[in-house]
Design an enzyme around this catalytic site. Sequence first.
Site, mmCIF file in Angstrom:
data_model
loop_
_atom_site.group_PDB
_atom_site.id
_atom_site.type_symbol
_atom_site.label_atom_id
_atom_site.label_comp_id
_atom_site.label_asym_id
_atom_site.label_seq_id
_atom_site.Cartn_x
_atom_site.Cartn_y
_atom_site.Cartn_z
ATOM 1 N N ASP A 28 74.232 66.408 100.698
ATOM 2 C CA ASP A 28 73.850 66.178 99.304
ATOM 3 C C ASP A 28 74.004 64.711 98.921
ATOM 4 O OD1 ASP A 28 73.366 68.849 99.137
ATOM 5 O OD2 ASP A 28 75.087 69.333 97.872
ATOM 6 N N GLY A 69 68.456 66.633 106.151
ATOM 7 C CA GLY A 69 68.109 67.914 106.754
ATOM 8 C C GLY A 69 68.815 68.116 108.081
ATOM 9 N N ASP A 86 66.807 68.839 97.184
ATOM 10 C CA ASP A 86 65.879 67.966 97.897
ATOM 11 C C ASP A 86 64.513 67.942 97.211
ATOM 12 O OD1 ASP A 86 65.514 66.266 100.256
ATOM 13 O OD2 ASP A 86 64.051 67.770 100.866
ATOM 14 N N ASP A 90 62.911 64.786 95.179
ATOM 15 C CA ASP A 90 61.647 64.245 95.714
ATOM 16 C C ASP A 90 60.698 63.878 94.583
ATOM 17 O OD1 ASP A 90 62.330 64.393 98.356
ATOM 18 O OD2 ASP A 90 61.269 66.273 98.753
#
Length: 203
Positions: A28, A69, A86, A90
Amino acid sequence: MLSRLRGVVGRALDPLAAALLRAGLSPDVVTVVGTLGVVLAALVLYPQGHLLAGTLVITVFVLSDLLDGAMARRSGRAGPWGAFLDSTLDRFGDAAIFSGLVLYFGGRGEDPLIAGLALACLVLGSIVPYARARAEGLGLTANVGIAERADRLAAVLVATGVVGLGAPTAVLTVVLGLLAVASLVTVVQRMATVRRQIMRAVP
């Protein structure tokens, strides 16, 4: 092609992912730092006309999307929260990139057409994921479209970097125009897909 490339780069980043985990960093944290890097580079370097430098810095931080990831998989932390964080962050990164282009070409860059196309990409780029999320919220699917996010991001970064190297701004004009059209077509495709599902469900 980009999906396969992501897989190759992701595996190459495994040693770095392991090292960061040993240092006590979480996936994170890498996600948040990567997003902040993209946002700052796009909103500071692009508006000042540093198109090549901005693109290179953004590209480095975009790789954190693969790194977090890899870290999540190695640590066994891959799950809904990571995917949600995520995807949400983004959107910040994508918006910052197109906003930086709008600020530069709408000001010092003196190219209203590019600024307008970048704005169109910014707006349509926010509608594309919303259409899918809204469909899924209704229990439907809308996972269709002629250009994935990775493709759109790669296209705008390559075009901006090339212009930063001295290529004609027409390169960026064409790419942004195509991205705007691709995004609009994707929205229409998703709307049509959802409508077909609803119509099939009607007795």
